[in-house]
Structure formats: C-alpha cells, structure tokens
Scaffold this motif. Structure first.
Motif, PDB file in Angstrom:
ATOM      1  N   MET A  28       0.930  -1.228   0.035  1.00 28.98           N
ATOM      2  CA  MET A  28       0.096  -0.028  -0.088  1.00 28.98           C
ATOM      3  C   MET A  28       0.831   1.410  -0.006  1.00 28.98           C
ATOM      4  O   MET A  28       0.621   2.344  -0.568  1.00 28.98           O
ATOM      5  CB  MET A  28      -0.779  -0.036   1.142  1.00 28.98           C
ATOM      6  CG  MET A  28      -1.925   1.008   0.997  1.00 28.98           C
ATOM      7  SD  MET A  28      -3.262   0.381   2.471  1.00 28.98           S
ATOM      8  CE  MET A  28      -4.107   2.205   2.487  1.00 28.98           C
ATOM      9  N   MET A  29       2.057   1.200   0.821  1.00 27.65           N
ATOM     10  CA  MET A  29       3.082   2.348   0.555  1.00 27.65           C
ATOM     11  C   MET A  29       3.596   2.696  -0.696  1.00 27.65           C
ATOM     12  O   MET A  29       3.700   3.728  -1.151  1.00 27.65           O
ATOM     13  CB  MET A  29       4.148   2.111   1.761  1.00 27.65           C
ATOM     14  CG  MET A  29       5.046   3.170   1.745  1.00 27.65           C
ATOM     15  SD  MET A  29       4.169   4.912   2.420  1.00 27.65           S
ATOM     16  CE  MET A  29       5.503   5.806   2.591  1.00 27.65           C
TER      17      MET A  29
ATOM     18  N   TYR B 253       1.279   7.899  -6.208  1.00 25.31           N
ATOM     19  CA  TYR B 253       0.268   8.643  -6.374  1.00 25.31           C
ATOM     20  C   TYR B 253       0.810  10.090  -5.793  1.00 25.31           C
ATOM     21  O   TYR B 253       0.575  11.189  -6.479  1.00 25.31           O
ATOM     22  CB  TYR B 253      -1.088   8.572  -5.419  1.00 25.31           C
ATOM     23  CG  TYR B 253      -2.045   7.544  -6.263  1.00 25.31           C
ATOM     24  CD1 TYR B 253      -2.762   8.158  -7.260  1.00 25.31           C
ATOM     25  CD2 TYR B 253      -2.078   6.312  -5.946  1.00 25.31           C
ATOM     26  CE1 TYR B 253      -3.520   7.230  -7.999  1.00 25.31           C
ATOM     27  CE2 TYR B 253      -2.735   5.540  -6.630  1.00 25.31           C
ATOM     28  CZ  TYR B 253      -3.800   6.131  -7.822  1.00 25.31           C
ATOM     29  OH  TYR B 253      -4.304   4.976  -8.526  1.00 25.31           O
ATOM     30  N   CYS B 254       1.442  10.217  -4.857  1.00 24.98           N
ATOM     31  CA  CYS B 254       1.879  11.672  -4.386  1.00 24.98           C
ATOM     32  C   CYS B 254       3.244  11.887  -4.317  1.00 24.98           C
ATOM     33  O   CYS B 254       4.144  12.954  -4.044  1.00 24.98           O
ATOM     34  CB  CYS B 254       1.375  11.786  -2.801  1.00 24.98           C
ATOM     35  SG  CYS B 254       2.355  10.691  -1.634  1.00 24.98           S
TER      36      CYS B 254
ATOM     37  N   LEU C 223      -1.263   9.248   3.684  1.00 22.32           N
ATOM     38  CA  LEU C 223      -2.231   8.480   3.320  1.00 22.32           C
ATOM     39  C   LEU C 223      -2.228   6.878   3.591  1.00 22.32           C
ATOM     40  O   LEU C 223      -3.206   6.559   3.591  1.00 22.32           O
ATOM     41  CB  LEU C 223      -1.974   8.630   1.620  1.00 22.32           C
ATOM     42  CG  LEU C 223      -2.145   9.852   1.126  1.00 22.32           C
ATOM     43  CD1 LEU C 223      -1.643   9.929  -0.355  1.00 22.32           C
ATOM     44  CD2 LEU C 223      -3.529  10.454   1.088  1.00 22.32           C
ATOM     45  N   LEU C 224      -1.168   6.254   3.901  1.00 20.54           N
ATOM     46  CA  LEU C 224      -1.133   4.891   4.259  1.00 20.54           C
ATOM     47  C   LEU C 224      -1.860   4.872   5.461  1.00 20.54           C
ATOM     48  O   LEU C 224      -2.765   3.922   5.475  1.00 20.54           O
ATOM     49  CB  LEU C 224       0.252   4.563   4.441  1.00 20.54           C
ATOM     50  CG  LEU C 224       0.457   3.216   4.912  1.00 20.54           C
ATOM     51  CD1 LEU C 224       0.214   1.836   3.832  1.00 20.54           C
ATOM     52  CD2 LEU C 224       1.851   2.936   5.515  1.00 20.54           C
ATOM     53  N   HIS C 225      -1.598   5.637   6.494  1.00 18.69           N
ATOM     54  CA  HIS C 225      -2.246   5.632   7.973  1.00 18.69           C
ATOM     55  C   HIS C 225      -3.747   5.692   7.532  1.00 18.69           C
ATOM     56  O   HIS C 225      -4.489   5.069   8.353  1.00 18.69           O
ATOM     57  CB  HIS C 225      -1.456   6.456   8.863  1.00 18.69           C
ATOM     58  CG  HIS C 225      -0.124   5.926   9.184  1.00 18.69           C
ATOM     59  ND1 HIS C 225       0.055   4.689  10.024  1.00 18.69           N
ATOM     60  CD2 HIS C 225       0.983   6.288   8.900  1.00 18.69           C
ATOM     61  CE1 HIS C 225       1.447   4.494  10.024  1.00 18.69           C
ATOM     62  NE2 HIS C 225       1.967   5.469   9.508  1.00 18.69           N
TER      63      HIS C 225
END
Length: 69
Positions: free
Chosen positions: A29-30, A36-37, A46-48
C-alpha cells in the motif's frame, strides 16, 4: 494465520490481528501511495488514513473478491 482468519479477528477488533494485517499489506500500500503523491511524508499519512478506513469499514467486507484489491 491466513488472510481470512486475520480479517475475522480484525472484525472482532483484535489489536494483534490489526497489527499483523498492517504489517502484511503496508509495504504494498505504501508503494501505491508513493506512486500517487511522490512525497514520503504525505504517502505515510495516506497509508495511515487508508488503514484507519480499512479497520473502520472491515465489518462490511463479505469475503467476496480480493481483500488486497
């Protein structure tokens, strides 16, 4: 513990299961967040945020389809 067992334990709000699920899926996911960013700090936020969403909505996951997706 396989994915279905982890998910069932997360639905019961097991902190150990949540930690295990996080550790299992966080690297992938990271990578998506960084795509994306492209900023490490923002990607971690965003991950959290994403995992908070997963853990608050996990009760609605029916087991159909890929959990990873």
């Amino acid at each position: 513990m396989d994915d279905s067992q982890l998910i069932a334990a997360c639905k019961k709000q097991s902190r150990n299961a949540q930690k295990a699920l996080y550790e299992l899926y966080a690297p992938k996911m990271m990578a998506v967040c960084l795509r994306y960013c492209q900023n490490g700090e923002t990607a971690r936020d965003l991950l959290h945020d994403g995992f908070l969403q997963v853990f608050t909505q996990i009760g609605s996951y029916s087991g159909k389809g890929s959990f990873e997706g």
